[in-house]
Design a protein around this motif. Structure first.
Motif, PDB file in Angstrom:
ATOM      1  N   GLU A 160       0.818  -1.213   0.000  1.00  0.00           N
ATOM      2  CA  GLU A 160       0.000   0.000   0.000  1.00  0.00           C
ATOM      3  C   GLU A 160       0.854   1.266   0.000  1.00  0.00           C
ATOM      4  O   GLU A 160       0.378   2.336   0.330  1.00  0.00           O
ATOM      5  N   ALA A 161       2.186   1.157  -0.361  1.00  0.00           N
ATOM      6  CA  ALA A 161       3.068   2.310  -0.345  1.00  0.00           C
ATOM      7  C   ALA A 161       2.646   3.322  -1.397  1.00  0.00           C
ATOM      8  O   ALA A 161       2.280   2.972  -2.515  1.00  0.00           O
ATOM      9  N   THR A 162       2.767   4.574  -0.985  1.00  0.00           N
ATOM     10  CA  THR A 162       2.411   5.653  -1.901  1.00  0.00           C
ATOM     11  C   THR A 162       3.657   6.149  -2.604  1.00  0.00           C
ATOM     12  O   THR A 162       4.774   5.736  -2.285  1.00  0.00           O
ATOM     13  N   GLY A 163       3.468   7.056  -3.493  1.00  0.00           N
ATOM     14  CA  GLY A 163       4.581   7.640  -4.245  1.00  0.00           C
ATOM     15  C   GLY A 163       5.538   8.367  -3.320  1.00  0.00           C
ATOM     16  O   GLY A 163       6.747   8.348  -3.519  1.00  0.00           O
ATOM     17  N   ASP A 164       5.005   9.042  -2.298  1.00  0.00           N
ATOM     18  CA  ASP A 164       5.868   9.761  -1.354  1.00  0.00           C
ATOM     19  C   ASP A 164       6.721   8.787  -0.546  1.00  0.00           C
ATOM     20  O   ASP A 164       7.900   9.044  -0.289  1.00  0.00           O
ATOM     21  N   ASP A 165       6.115   7.655  -0.158  1.00  0.00           N
ATOM     22  CA  ASP A 165       6.864   6.656   0.595  1.00  0.00           C
ATOM     23  C   ASP A 165       7.985   6.070  -0.257  1.00  0.00           C
ATOM     24  O   ASP A 165       9.103   5.856   0.217  1.00  0.00           O
ATOM     25  N   LEU A 166       7.675   5.832  -1.531  1.00  0.00           N
ATOM     26  CA  LEU A 166       8.692   5.292  -2.435  1.00  0.00           C
ATOM     27  C   LEU A 166       9.822   6.294  -2.653  1.00  0.00           C
ATOM     28  O   LEU A 166      11.002   5.927  -2.673  1.00  0.00           O
ATOM     29  N   ALA A 167       9.501   7.539  -2.800  1.00  0.00           N
ATOM     30  CA  ALA A 167      10.510   8.582  -2.994  1.00  0.00           C
ATOM     31  C   ALA A 167      11.398   8.687  -1.760  1.00  0.00           C
ATOM     32  O   ALA A 167      12.623   8.848  -1.866  1.00  0.00           O
ATOM     33  N   ALA A 168      10.817   8.568  -0.572  1.00  0.00           N
ATOM     34  CA  ALA A 168      11.585   8.625   0.663  1.00  0.00           C
ATOM     35  C   ALA A 168      12.524   7.428   0.759  1.00  0.00           C
ATOM     36  O   ALA A 168      13.686   7.552   1.181  1.00  0.00           O
ATOM     37  N   GLN A 169      12.020   6.251   0.350  1.00  0.00           N
ATOM     38  CA  GLN A 169      12.865   5.057   0.382  1.00  0.00           C
ATOM     39  C   GLN A 169      14.016   5.181  -0.615  1.00  0.00           C
ATOM     40  O   GLN A 169      15.153   4.817  -0.320  1.00  0.00           O
ATOM     41  N   VAL A 170      13.712   5.690  -1.803  1.00  0.00           N
ATOM     42  CA  VAL A 170      14.747   5.887  -2.817  1.00  0.00           C
ATOM     43  C   VAL A 170      15.787   6.876  -2.302  1.00  0.00           C
ATOM     44  O   VAL A 170      17.001   6.668  -2.437  1.00  0.00           O
ATOM     45  N   GLN A 171      15.333   7.957  -1.684  1.00  0.00           N
ATOM     46  CA  GLN A 171      16.241   8.964  -1.124  1.00  0.00           C
ATOM     47  C   GLN A 171      17.128   8.334  -0.037  1.00  0.00           C
ATOM     48  O   GLN A 171      18.335   8.553  -0.012  1.00  0.00           O
ATOM     49  N   ALA A 172      16.538   7.537   0.850  1.00  0.00           N
ATOM     50  CA  ALA A 172      17.306   6.894   1.916  1.00  0.00           C
ATOM     51  C   ALA A 172      18.334   5.925   1.332  1.00  0.00           C
ATOM     52  O   ALA A 172      19.475   5.860   1.793  1.00  0.00           O
ATOM     53  N   LEU A 173      17.925   5.175   0.314  1.00  0.00           N
ATOM     54  CA  LEU A 173      18.844   4.238  -0.317  1.00  0.00           C
ATOM     55  C   LEU A 173      19.984   4.969  -1.045  1.00  0.00           C
ATOM     56  O   LEU A 173      21.140   4.517  -1.025  1.00  0.00           O
ATOM     57  N   GLU A 174      19.674   6.088  -1.665  1.00  0.00           N
ATOM     58  CA  GLU A 174      20.713   6.873  -2.335  1.00  0.00           C
ATOM     59  C   GLU A 174      21.710   7.424  -1.323  1.00  0.00           C
ATOM     60  O   GLU A 174      22.920   7.436  -1.563  1.00  0.00           O
ATOM     61  N   GLU A 175      21.211   7.873  -0.160  1.00  0.00           N
ATOM     62  CA  GLU A 175      22.096   8.385   0.890  1.00  0.00           C
ATOM     63  C   GLU A 175      22.974   7.263   1.436  1.00  0.00           C
ATOM     64  O   GLU A 175      24.160   7.452   1.685  1.00  0.00           O
ATOM     65  N   GLN A 176      22.363   6.084   1.605  1.00  0.00           N
ATOM     66  CA  GLN A 176      23.109   4.932   2.100  1.00  0.00           C
ATOM     67  C   GLN A 176      24.189   4.541   1.090  1.00  0.00           C
ATOM     68  O   GLN A 176      25.331   4.241   1.455  1.00  0.00           O
ATOM     69  N   LEU A 177      23.857   4.570  -0.198  1.00  0.00           N
ATOM     70  CA  LEU A 177      24.815   4.251  -1.252  1.00  0.00           C
ATOM     71  C   LEU A 177      25.961   5.262  -1.259  1.00  0.00           C
ATOM     72  O   LEU A 177      27.136   4.893  -1.366  1.00  0.00           O
ATOM     73  N   ALA A 178      25.640   6.545  -1.127  1.00  0.00           N
ATOM     74  CA  ALA A 178      26.677   7.586  -1.103  1.00  0.00           C
ATOM     75  C   ALA A 178      27.598   7.397   0.099  1.00  0.00           C
ATOM     76  O   ALA A 178      28.825   7.540  -0.016  1.00  0.00           O
ATOM     77  N   ALA A 179      27.012   7.050   1.262  1.00  0.00           N
ATOM     78  CA  ALA A 179      27.823   6.830   2.451  1.00  0.00           C
ATOM     79  C   ALA A 179      28.753   5.635   2.260  1.00  0.00           C
ATOM     80  O   ALA A 179      29.935   5.672   2.646  1.00  0.00           O
ATOM     81  N   GLU A 180      28.260   4.574   1.645  1.00  0.00           N
ATOM     82  CA  GLU A 180      29.089   3.390   1.412  1.00  0.00           C
ATOM     83  C   GLU A 180      30.195   3.676   0.392  1.00  0.00           C
ATOM     84  O   GLU A 180      31.318   3.198   0.534  1.00  0.00           O
ATOM     85  N   LYS A 181      29.869   4.477  -0.632  1.00  0.00           N
ATOM     86  CA  LYS A 181      30.890   4.859  -1.613  1.00  0.00           C
ATOM     87  C   LYS A 181      31.979   5.684  -0.932  1.00  0.00           C
ATOM     88  O   LYS A 181      33.173   5.504  -1.187  1.00  0.00           O
ATOM     89  N   ASP A 182      31.566   6.599  -0.046  1.00  0.00           N
ATOM     90  CA  ASP A 182      32.519   7.433   0.686  1.00  0.00           C
ATOM     91  C   ASP A 182      33.425   6.563   1.558  1.00  0.00           C
ATOM     92  O   ASP A 182      34.639   6.761   1.598  1.00  0.00           O
ATOM     93  N   LYS A 183      32.837   5.578   2.241  1.00  0.00           N
ATOM     94  CA  LYS A 183      33.630   4.661   3.065  1.00  0.00           C
ATOM     95  C   LYS A 183      34.635   3.902   2.205  1.00  0.00           C
ATOM     96  O   LYS A 183      35.791   3.727   2.589  1.00  0.00           O
ATOM     97  N   ALA A 184      34.178   3.439   1.049  1.00  0.00           N
ATOM     98  CA  ALA A 184      35.060   2.684   0.159  1.00  0.00           C
ATOM     99  C   ALA A 184      36.220   3.559  -0.329  1.00  0.00           C
ATOM    100  O   ALA A 184      37.372   3.108  -0.388  1.00  0.00           O
TER     101      ALA A 184
END
Length: 188
Positions: free
Chosen positions: A19-43
């Motif tokens: 039942e996720a809405t578009g806003d929920d999906l955008a927030a998840q995508v944003q969180a995943l992008e931030e997590q990816l950026a943090a992991e790239k920075d660590k690497a």
């Protein structure tokens, strides 16, 4: 047989709720992008740390090769000094001392050539300006013939190993001639 889990079952955080809405999906995508950026920075940081460690290790090995003989060369310097002093003392015209003097000269030359081959060079600053990094002033002497702070005499040569000071040269340094002070009789 064990059931294979689907991608959604392996990582439930990544599966959107039905039942996720578009806003929920955008927030998840944003969180995943931030997590990816943090992991790239660590690497990137880990890669930089590894590169720095490798560079430091290479520098340490280079310094170890370059200065491994520092203590050994330093221990040989008194022998060179003794040979030089012996040659100074035997510099007369006595023919009986001539073979000994020639042998000492050859031995001193072999020592100097060997030290030079391994990167040790003498510092003989006679007539040069005093340099506190390479010279050790043992005395000061008035001299009107040369500029103040000029090396007048070398008691003992200094040595460098691959540009690093092994032993400073022991020297006498010039100082300006003090003006004559009038005596008591001249003042009256």
């Amino acid at each position: 047989m064990a059931e294979e889990k689907t991608l959604d079952e392996q990582n439930p955080d990544l599966t959107p709720a039905p039942e996720a809405t578009g806003d929920d999906l955008a927030a998840q995508v944003q969180a995943l992008e931030e997590q990816l950026a943090a992991e790239k920075d660590k690497a990137l940081r880990v890669a930089a740390d590894v590169q720095n460690i490798r560079r430091r290790a290479e520098q340490d090995v280079e310094k170890a090769h370059k200065f491994a003989l520092e203590k050994f060369a330093g221990d040989l310097l008194p022998i060179v000094d003794s040979l030089e002093r012996g040659l100074e003392l035997s510099s007369g015209e006595d023919e009986a001392l001539r073979p000994m003097r020639e042998g000492m000269q050859l031995t001193l030359k072999m020592f100097a050539d060997t030290l030079k081959r391994y990167g040790a060079e003498s510092v003989d600053p006679h007539g040069e300006p005093f340099n506190a990094e390479h010279h050790q002033a043992m005395a000061m002497q008035e001299s009107a013939d040369v500029e103040p702070n000029t090396v007048l005499k070398v008691f003992q040569k200094g040595y460098q190993l691959n540009g690093r000071l092994l032993r400073p040269a022991m020297v006498v340094v010039s100082k300006p001639v003090a003006p004559a002070t009038p005596s008591i009789d001249e003042k009256a």
